[in-house]
Write a protein that holds these residues in place. Structure first.
Motif, mmCIF file in Angstrom:
data_model
loop_
_atom_site.group_PDB
_atom_site.id
_atom_site.type_symbol
_atom_site.label_atom_id
_atom_site.label_comp_id
_atom_site.label_asym_id
_atom_site.label_seq_id
_atom_site.Cartn_x
_atom_site.Cartn_y
_atom_site.Cartn_z
ATOM 1 N N ASN A 78 0.805 -1.216 0.000
ATOM 2 C CA ASN A 78 0.000 0.000 0.000
ATOM 3 C C ASN A 78 0.843 1.274 0.000
ATOM 4 N N LEU A 79 2.103 1.161 0.408
ATOM 5 C CA LEU A 79 2.953 2.350 0.419
ATOM 6 C C LEU A 79 3.999 2.305 -0.698
ATOM 7 N N PHE A 80 3.850 1.316 -1.592
ATOM 8 C CA PHE A 80 4.840 1.085 -2.639
ATOM 9 C C PHE A 80 4.248 1.352 -4.012
ATOM 10 N N GLY A 81 5.041 1.944 -4.907
ATOM 11 C CA GLY A 81 4.652 2.125 -6.299
ATOM 12 C C GLY A 81 5.734 1.571 -7.210
ATOM 13 N N TYR A 82 5.328 0.888 -8.292
ATOM 14 C CA TYR A 82 6.313 0.218 -9.139
ATOM 15 C C TYR A 82 5.937 0.345 -10.607
ATOM 16 N N MET A 96 2.093 5.979 -9.566
ATOM 17 C CA MET A 96 2.006 7.092 -8.619
ATOM 18 C C MET A 96 0.614 7.253 -8.009
ATOM 19 N N LEU A 97 -0.334 6.411 -8.433
ATOM 20 C CA LEU A 97 -1.733 6.570 -8.018
ATOM 21 C C LEU A 97 -1.931 6.565 -6.504
ATOM 22 N N ASN A 98 -1.230 5.681 -5.821
ATOM 23 C CA ASN A 98 -1.444 5.552 -4.376
ATOM 24 C C ASN A 98 -0.533 6.459 -3.564
ATOM 25 N N GLU A 99 0.094 7.439 -4.285
ATOM 26 C CA GLU A 99 1.001 8.391 -3.648
ATOM 27 C C GLU A 99 1.993 7.644 -2.747
ATOM 28 N N PRO A 100 2.759 6.741 -3.349
ATOM 29 C CA PRO A 100 3.608 5.827 -2.564
ATOM 30 C C PRO A 100 4.730 6.537 -1.817
ATOM 31 N N LEU A 140 -7.272 -1.683 -6.963
ATOM 32 C CA LEU A 140 -6.308 -2.696 -6.513
ATOM 33 C C LEU A 140 -5.366 -2.142 -5.446
ATOM 34 N N LYS A 141 -5.069 -0.858 -5.549
ATOM 35 C CA LYS A 141 -4.134 -0.232 -4.615
ATOM 36 C C LYS A 141 -4.840 0.336 -3.380
ATOM 37 N N ASP A 142 -6.153 0.065 -3.259
ATOM 38 C CA ASP A 142 -6.933 0.539 -2.111
ATOM 39 C C ASP A 142 -6.908 2.058 -1.963
ATOM 40 N N VAL A 143 -6.904 2.769 -3.077
ATOM 41 C CA VAL A 143 -7.035 4.220 -3.023
ATOM 42 C C VAL A 143 -8.469 4.538 -2.590
#
Length: 316
Positions: A95-99, A168-172, A122-125
């Motif tokens: 949840n805190l990672f972006g790839y 970058m969607l979940n502001e990792p 999927l990223k629980d945004v």
């Protein structure tokens, strides 16, 4: 009216406080495939800011990044986020990672907007934040006009920008990108660098690339990888010191240029007219009459360490 000094000082202190303790520690990380060591006991610690990961194809960069992303299990060693092993963090780490991998998967029926909404889920945004985040990224990455287009029909550069948006969607807090600017034109690369530079203020960003200029201007530190190992780490200024006095510029005639390019390690050339070409080359000693040493750049160091590499230039 400019902000009061106390306000500026408080802002700096807040940024420092957010950065404090944020680290991704890679500890003796290895990955073996049969008889090949793709990554060989790599250890270093990433802190907030932009990091460049430089190395030729086959150096082990992608395997290392996949282990940092917890997509590939290491043969030995571990990765720790703020002191906790990522494989034990599970969903908390994801949840805190972006790839952004070199090739990201998507359904051929997805439009840009559909895909980003799917990835946000999927990223629980949070649902109430999804639309706003998507709109902001579409604007920042100049994708607004193609939001309704199918990704499969977009150009390679546009697809790459969609991949950057999903990462970058979940502001990792940790953002890892493998060749993020492949296929982007020079203007898009500049916008990408500006975006990442701003985004990294209180985050860890690791960028693997062979387009050295992408990290030369924005990376606070660079790690150089060769044959599965990290061979050097430092700022650009620190790293290029090892080739001071080994970067030269000199003029040759157009007629002699081909012969010199065969026997010299040429970094770049520019046509000065009047039948002369200035070449920038790497050598322990001057190889051209009236050659002069010039300050080294990260690109020079890259070609010094990886002489068989052909660099991709902006504008190519």
């Amino acid at each position: 009216m400019p902000p009061a000094r106390s306000t500026i000082v408080r802002g700096i202190e807040q940024v420092r406080e957010r950065r404090k303790g944020m680290e991704l520690r890679i500890q003796q990380l290895s990955k073996h495939f049969k008889d090949k060591k793709a990554v060989d006991e790599v250890s270093f610690t990433l802190t907030a800011g932009v990091w460049g990961l430089l190395g030729a194809n086959g150096a082990g960069k992608t395997t290392l990044m996949r282990m940092i992303a917890d997509l590939t299990a290491p043969t030995s060693g571990a990765v720790f986020y703020d002191g906790i092993e990522i494989r034990k963090m599970g969903e908390t780490y994801r949840n805190l990672f972006g790839y952004l991998p070199q090739d990201f998967g998507y359904s051929r029926d997805f439009t840009v907007k559909d895909y980003l909404e799917y990835m946000a889920a999927l990223k629980d945004v949070p649902i109430k934040e999804t639309a706003g985040r998507i709109e902001r990224l579409l604007e920042l990455l100049t994708l607004s006009e193609v939001r309704g287009e199918k990704i499969a029909k977009l150009s390679g550069g546009m697809r790459r920008r969609v991949g950057i948006a999903q990462a970058m969607l979940n502001e990792p807090k940790v953002l890892v990108m493998d060749e993020p600017t492949a296929g982007l034109d020079p203007g898009e690369r500049v916008r990408f660098r500006n975006l990442i530079s701003e985004f990294s203020h209180d985050r860890i960003v690791l960028i693997s690339t062979h387009i050295v200029s992408d990290v030369e201007y924005i990376a606070s530190r660079n790690a150089i990888m060769k044959a599965g190992r990290i061979v050097d780490i430092g700022t650009t200024q620190e790293l290029v010191r090892q080739i001071e006095g080994k970067v030269w510029e000199g003029a040759v005639s157009v007629e002699d240029l081909t012969e010199y390019e065969k026997r010299l390690r040429v970094v770049s050339r520019r046509d000065e007219g009047h039948g002369l070409v200035f070449i920038r080359y790497l050598s322990e000693k001057p190889e051209l009459p009236k050659s002069a040493t010039v300050p080294p750049r990260l690109e020079d160091l890259y070609l010094w360490l990886f002489p068989q590499t052909v660099l991709e230039k902006e504008g190519n």
